[in-house]
Design an enzyme around this catalytic site. Structure first.
Site, PDB file in Angstrom:
ATOM      1  N   LYS A  95      -0.309 -10.955   7.108  1.00 34.98           N
ATOM      2  CA  LYS A  95      -0.223  -9.505   7.444  1.00 34.98           C
ATOM      3  C   LYS A  95      -1.624  -9.228   7.638  1.00 34.98           C
ATOM      4  O   LYS A  95      -2.444  -8.972   6.648  1.00 34.98           O
ATOM      5  CB  LYS A  95       0.482  -8.751   6.255  1.00 34.98           C
ATOM      6  CG  LYS A  95       0.592  -7.303   6.520  1.00 34.98           C
ATOM      7  CD  LYS A  95       0.923  -6.585   5.215  1.00 34.98           C
ATOM      8  CE  LYS A  95       0.818  -4.972   5.532  1.00 34.98           C
ATOM      9  NZ  LYS A  95       0.073  -4.490   6.342  1.00 34.98           N
ATOM     10  N   THR A 110       0.902  -1.322  -0.222  1.00 37.62           N
ATOM     11  CA  THR A 110      -0.003  -0.107  -0.076  1.00 37.62           C
ATOM     12  C   THR A 110       0.696   1.158   0.096  1.00 37.62           C
ATOM     13  O   THR A 110       0.692   2.132  -0.811  1.00 37.62           O
ATOM     14  CB  THR A 110      -0.811  -0.085   1.340  1.00 37.62           C
ATOM     15  OG1 THR A 110      -1.586  -1.073   1.283  1.00 37.62           O
ATOM     16  CG2 THR A 110      -1.838   0.939   1.220  1.00 37.62           C
ATOM     17  N   THR A 111       1.830   1.246   0.939  1.00 38.03           N
ATOM     18  CA  THR A 111       2.656   2.470   1.059  1.00 38.03           C
ATOM     19  C   THR A 111       3.458   2.710  -0.091  1.00 38.03           C
ATOM     20  O   THR A 111       3.801   3.713  -0.325  1.00 38.03           O
ATOM     21  CB  THR A 111       3.410   2.163   2.490  1.00 38.03           C
ATOM     22  OG1 THR A 111       2.500   2.089   3.605  1.00 38.03           O
ATOM     23  CG2 THR A 111       4.172   3.442   2.602  1.00 38.03           C
ATOM     24  N   TYR A 118      -2.184 -11.186   2.616  1.00 35.21           N
ATOM     25  CA  TYR A 118      -2.071  -9.597   3.180  1.00 35.21           C
ATOM     26  C   TYR A 118      -3.461  -9.173   3.038  1.00 35.21           C
ATOM     27  O   TYR A 118      -4.321  -9.118   2.161  1.00 35.21           O
ATOM     28  CB  TYR A 118      -1.233  -8.782   2.021  1.00 35.21           C
ATOM     29  CG  TYR A 118      -1.270  -7.487   2.408  1.00 35.21           C
ATOM     30  CD1 TYR A 118      -1.817  -6.843   3.522  1.00 35.21           C
ATOM     31  CD2 TYR A 118      -0.662  -6.433   1.524  1.00 35.21           C
ATOM     32  CE1 TYR A 118      -1.899  -5.247   3.640  1.00 35.21           C
ATOM     33  CE2 TYR A 118      -0.505  -4.969   1.611  1.00 35.21           C
ATOM     34  CZ  TYR A 118      -1.247  -4.506   2.703  1.00 35.21           C
ATOM     35  OH  TYR A 118      -1.243  -3.409   2.931  1.00 35.21           O
ATOM     36  N   SER A 134      -4.039  -6.161   8.325  1.00 37.38           N
ATOM     37  CA  SER A 134      -4.239  -4.711   8.590  1.00 37.38           C
ATOM     38  C   SER A 134      -5.648  -4.561   8.758  1.00 37.38           C
ATOM     39  O   SER A 134      -6.339  -3.963   8.082  1.00 37.38           O
ATOM     40  CB  SER A 134      -3.896  -4.320   7.321  1.00 37.38           C
ATOM     41  OG  SER A 134      -2.304  -3.845   7.200  1.00 37.38           O
ATOM     42  N   VAL A 175       4.069  -4.922  10.195  1.00 39.45           N
ATOM     43  CA  VAL A 175       4.382  -4.300   8.963  1.00 39.45           C
ATOM     44  C   VAL A 175       3.602  -3.103   8.843  1.00 39.45           C
ATOM     45  O   VAL A 175       2.592  -3.134   9.193  1.00 39.45           O
ATOM     46  CB  VAL A 175       3.950  -5.398   7.809  1.00 39.45           C
ATOM     47  CG1 VAL A 175       4.521  -4.839   6.501  1.00 39.45           C
ATOM     48  CG2 VAL A 175       4.280  -6.770   8.055  1.00 39.45           C
ATOM     49  N   SER A 177       3.620   1.271   7.807  1.00 39.70           N
ATOM     50  CA  SER A 177       4.240   2.655   7.031  1.00 39.70           C
ATOM     51  C   SER A 177       5.072   3.354   8.102  1.00 39.70           C
ATOM     52  O   SER A 177       6.155   4.194   7.767  1.00 39.70           O
ATOM     53  CB  SER A 177       3.206   3.364   6.316  1.00 39.70           C
ATOM     54  OG  SER A 177       2.502   3.970   7.491  1.00 39.70           O
ATOM     55  N   GLY A 227      -0.786  -4.940  11.216  1.00 42.49           N
ATOM     56  CA  GLY A 227      -0.731  -3.739  10.401  1.00 42.49           C
ATOM     57  C   GLY A 227      -1.220  -2.466  10.613  1.00 42.49           C
ATOM     58  O   GLY A 227      -1.581  -1.831   9.880  1.00 42.49           O
ATOM     59  N   ASP A 244      -0.312   0.196  13.154  1.00 42.84           N
ATOM     60  CA  ASP A 244       0.818   0.539  13.785  1.00 42.84           C
ATOM     61  C   ASP A 244       0.294   1.100  15.342  1.00 42.84           C
ATOM     62  O   ASP A 244       0.980   1.023  16.087  1.00 42.84           O
ATOM     63  CB  ASP A 244       1.575   1.750  13.140  1.00 42.84           C
ATOM     64  CG  ASP A 244       1.784   1.306  11.769  1.00 42.84           C
ATOM     65  OD1 ASP A 244       1.552   0.079  11.443  1.00 42.84           O
ATOM     66  OD2 ASP A 244       2.605   1.858  10.960  1.00 42.84           O
ATOM     67  N   GLU A 245      -0.775   1.855  15.215  1.00 40.73           N
ATOM     68  CA  GLU A 245      -1.215   2.777  16.193  1.00 40.73           C
ATOM     69  C   GLU A 245      -1.906   1.793  17.351  1.00 40.73           C
ATOM     70  O   GLU A 245      -2.051   1.901  18.546  1.00 40.73           O
ATOM     71  CB  GLU A 245      -2.137   3.731  16.143  1.00 40.73           C
ATOM     72  CG  GLU A 245      -3.579   3.488  15.219  1.00 40.73           C
ATOM     73  CD  GLU A 245      -2.944   3.330  13.766  1.00 40.73           C
ATOM     74  OE1 GLU A 245      -2.107   3.071  13.422  1.00 40.73           O
ATOM     75  OE2 GLU A 245      -4.047   3.652  12.987  1.00 40.73           O
TER      76      GLU A 245
HETATM   77  C1  LIG Z   1      -3.935   1.459   5.460  1.00 36.95           C
HETATM   78  C2  LIG Z   1      -2.530   1.305   5.657  1.00 36.95           C
HETATM   79  O1  LIG Z   1      -1.404   2.115   4.925  1.00 36.95           O
HETATM   80  N1  LIG Z   1      -2.048   0.770   6.710  1.00 36.95           N
HETATM   81  C3  LIG Z   1      -0.664   0.639   7.126  1.00 36.95           C
HETATM   82  C4  LIG Z   1      -0.212  -0.571   6.875  1.00 36.95           C
HETATM   83  O2  LIG Z   1      -1.074  -1.657   6.689  1.00 36.95           O
HETATM   84  C5  LIG Z   1      -0.391   1.244   8.566  1.00 36.95           C
HETATM   85  O3  LIG Z   1       1.142   1.592   8.665  1.00 36.95           O
HETATM   86  C6  LIG Z   1      -1.091   2.660   8.644  1.00 36.95           C
HETATM   87  O4  LIG Z   1      -0.452   3.606   7.784  1.00 36.95           O
HETATM   88  C7  LIG Z   1      -0.809   3.136   9.958  1.00 36.95           C
HETATM   89  O5  LIG Z   1      -1.173   2.278  10.979  1.00 36.95           O
HETATM   90  C8  LIG Z   1      -1.490   4.592  10.381  1.00 36.95           C
HETATM   91  O6  LIG Z   1      -2.780   4.158  10.134  1.00 36.95           O
HETATM   92  C1  LIG Z   2       1.577  -0.562   5.568  1.00 38.14           C
HETATM   93  C2  LIG Z   2       1.665  -1.891   4.698  1.00 38.14           C
HETATM   94  O1  LIG Z   2       1.891  -2.939   5.152  1.00 38.14           O
HETATM   95  C3  LIG Z   2       1.654  -1.537   3.234  1.00 38.14           C
HETATM   96  O2  LIG Z   2       2.067  -0.479   2.919  1.00 38.14           O
HETATM   97  O3  LIG Z   2       1.307  -2.267   2.324  1.00 38.14           O
END
Ligand SMILES: CC(=O)N[C@H](C=O)[C@@H](O)[C@H](O)[C@H](O)CO
Ligand SMILES: CC(=O)C(=O)O
Length: 320
Positions: free
Chosen positions: A173, A51-52, A143, A175, A216, A218, A199, A201-202
């Site tokens: 993974k 995603t990132t 994922y 999320s 995992v 961002s 996934g 982070d908070e």
């Molecule tokens: C939707 C998205 O990009 N999720 C990221 C990874 O899965 C996270 O790392 C978030 O960026 C992070 O938890 C902040 O909400």
């Molecule tokens: C946050 C994450 O895992 C992604 O960017 O795919």
């Protein structure tokens, strides 16, 4: 079966794909980026083209080049490089899986196809299985990111019996904020050596309690050091310190979420904190605003995530 590898553990940074002001991939900074993660953040695993990394906004040829650059630059420096190879086209996904194996990546991950969607578990497993089979020696990770794919099949259900279908299956993974689903993934697979990578982070501390073996995300690009302190506190069962670290991370994420936080903002924050220019995102995403950057910068500073000597504003001059 994939050769028994060291389990993927600890923090995994979801890498940003650096771009030039003209929207081309800026391969020239990836070497520096690897060093920054390892030396400044203590992060030794990466998740590429997710995603990132705007993986789904890149062409197949770009995805191959990006994957190759990270594997090459990460050699002898990183522990593991996992490549996200999910795509709407099974053929493309298989091509990327084969390519990941050829270049010596440590694993592949796949999201659910999100346009013509799988409507039940078996249909999804079938798709994943065909991708995994294109790289039969590579550990395979599913994922799960229902908010973005729209595929709401529970991970717990998907994992039930998955190794019979996908012998290289090595982990998840996850999320999503559904800790019942996540906890049940862990609980029902205790006998297996799966990696359970969280996934969100908070909320990582809650997932650690639930049995997460790693994460995992961002924010580990620039809050890796802080998050590692939380992991260490958790390891030594110092839960009150762990909670303090999590709250500190939450204060930042909560602040930026309210301003509007996504990949564009992640690129700007990483540029600010690391000094490595990440450039703009690719359309349809748009550059973070100057106002966002000023607010985020003040917050980073007040939380001690950015010392004044770290300010490398030069790289952000193109924001207006
Ligand atoms: C939707 C998205 O990009 N999720 C990221 C990874 O899965 C996270 O790392 C978030 O960026 C992070 O938890 C902040 O909400
Ligand atoms: C946050 C994450 O895992 C992604 O960017 O795919």
């Amino acid at each position: 079966m994939a050769s028994p590898k060291k389990q993927l553990q600890g923090l995994v940074a979801a890498t940003i794909t650096p771009m030039t002001e003209h929207g081309e991939i800026n391969f020239s900074v990836i070497g520096q980026y690897v060093d920054y993660l390892v030396e400044e953040q203590g992060v030794k695993n990466i998740f590429v083209n997710g995603t990132t990394g705007e993986g789904l906004s890149l062409s197949v040829s770009e995805r191959r080049q990006v994957a190759e650059e990270w594997v090459t630059r990460g050699r002898n420096k990183l522990d593991q490089v996992v490549i996200h190879v999910g795509a709407l086209s099974l053929k493309e996904s298989q091509e990327l899986a084969r390519h990941a194996a050829e270049i010596g990546a440590d694993g592949i991950a796949v999201i659910a196809p999100f346009f013509l969607k799988p409507w039940n578990k078996d249909v999804l497993i079938n798709f994943l299985k065909e991708v995994a089979a294109a790289a039969p020696a590579l550990p395979f990770y599913y994922y799960h990111i229902p908010a973005l794919t729209g595929v709401k099949i529970r991970a717990e259900e998907l994992l039930d019996g998955i190794q019979d279908k996908i012998p290289t299956f090595q982990g998840l993974k996850f999320s999503d904020t559904d800790l019942l689903d996540f906890g049940q993934c862990v609980d029902q697979n205790r006998q297996r050596q799966f990696a359970f990578l969280f996934g969100v982070d908070e909320q990582l501390l809650s997932a650690l309690v639930m049995g997460a073996t790693g994460a995992v995300g961002s924010t580990y690009n620039y809050l890796g050091k802080k998050t590692n302190q939380m992991l260490e506190a958790f390891e030594r069962k110092d839960f009150s310190s762990a909670l303090n670290h999590q709250f500190c991370i939450q204060r930042f994420i909560n602040f930026v979420l309210k301003l509007g936080f996504g990949v564009s903002q992640t690129k700007a924050i990483m540029t600010l904190v690391s000094g490595i220019p990440m450039g703009p995102p690719r359309p349809p995403l748009q550059k973070a605003s100057r106002e966002f950057i000023d607010d985020a910068k003040a917050k980073l500073k007040s939380l001690g995530f950015l010392s004044s000597t770290d300010l490398k504003d030069g790289n952000l001059e193109s924001y207006s």
